[in-house]
Write an enzyme that holds these catalytic residues in place. Sequence first.
Site, mmCIF file in Angstrom:
data_model
loop_
_atom_site.group_PDB
_atom_site.id
_atom_site.type_symbol
_atom_site.label_atom_id
_atom_site.label_comp_id
_atom_site.label_asym_id
_atom_site.label_seq_id
_atom_site.Cartn_x
_atom_site.Cartn_y
_atom_site.Cartn_z
ATOM 1 N N SER A 126 37.339 -28.466 12.065
ATOM 2 C CA SER A 126 36.813 -29.156 13.244
ATOM 3 C C SER A 126 36.587 -28.201 14.409
ATOM 4 O O SER A 126 37.318 -27.226 14.591
ATOM 5 C CB SER A 126 37.773 -30.269 13.682
ATOM 6 O OG SER A 126 37.879 -31.267 12.696
ATOM 7 N N GLU A 241 42.903 -33.257 0.263
ATOM 8 C CA GLU A 241 43.747 -33.664 1.378
ATOM 9 C C GLU A 241 43.976 -35.162 1.366
ATOM 10 O O GLU A 241 45.117 -35.633 1.458
ATOM 11 C CB GLU A 241 43.099 -33.249 2.699
ATOM 12 C CG GLU A 241 43.866 -33.732 3.932
ATOM 13 C CD GLU A 241 43.112 -33.482 5.225
ATOM 14 O OE1 GLU A 241 43.772 -33.400 6.276
ATOM 15 O OE2 GLU A 241 41.873 -33.388 5.197
#
Length: 391
Positions: A126, A241
């Site tokens: 991010s 994840e």
Amino acid sequence: MDLSLTPQEESFRDEVRTWLDENHPGPEPEGLDEIVAFRTDWQRKMHDAGWAGISWPKEYGGRGATMIEQAIFVMEATRAETPPPANVLGLAMGGPVVIAHGTEEQKKRYLEPILTAEEIWCQGFSEPESGSDLASLKTKAVKDGDEWVVTGQKVWTTFAQYAKWCMLVARTDSDAPKHQGLTYFLLDMEQEGVQVRPLVQITGEGEFNEIFLDEARIPESNVVGEVGSGWGVAITTLMNERAGLAFGAIAQIRNTINRLLQLAAEVRTNGGTAAEDSYYRQRLAQLHIEAETMRLNAYRGLTKTMESGTPGPEGSLGKWQWADIHQGVTELAMEIEGAYSPLTRKSEHAVADGQWQYAFLRSRANSIEGGTTDILKNIIAERVLGLPRLR
């Protein structure tokens, strides 16, 4: 679908329970540095006993366990309220990505230190203007001889202050379509070109961070996959994840709901306990139903993964459900107990000691971390349900 365990799986579960009962390290200490050190010691103990990375192939240091056995271990460890391993991102994401896309040299170099927690990993995806739309990231990597020079910024990087390696996605071709101009790197965090700054949360803790990259250098040998194929490698990371969250999250939710039931039985309201109040009883029942739905969906996702061999978009549903349910549990706890208790890190008791107040504040991040709920809804709509794209 048959959700019962086979005799072999029951035996495995009993083995896990016995080991956890005999080796439980006790409650975590106070303070972030102390917690990380505590979890590091715990992970090393797990590794010595063969419980770290248990679904990894044996040739890479794992146990070669089945996906169902991996789910059993995660559920039992969470049920027993043992601490998570220190290198959770390395175990759940970094290692599987290196196994799937890395060279043999990379596997030999990186996998063992992940298992032992000798080298902690973090995730550099991010950015301030590229969180929900990862492919629009602006961090650039420019080739310089046999190295790449990286400049840019990453944000919401969990435990970056303790990490040796960062799973970094950077733009290596500005002229290519945005999904095709990305490359996946392993960035050494211990160099002058890397600066980590904590992002202090509403709880007062700084587990998330910003990373500033000023001509940080990455050798060509630290490219995972091919140059320009970073998007596909990143998707592998994200699917691992979210798939890895499901069964541990289910056990965590069950533990938390049980504590909420205890709270409801102890706090008096309207002449009786909250557990006897029809309003609270309905709210508690709804949370139990949602948790059971999450459990069944997790098994559905596990079935899909076992059929394909790799985690798919179904894992996004579990993460979305976990965030909603956990926030709902902490919100109801605050309704029952109130906000009067002093804020503390954690405690053994459920009532009037700040545990629920801390959990409520920390849960605000649940719908952001690991993929925002809005983006997860889009993934489910488009990639699982086959609905038309919004844009």
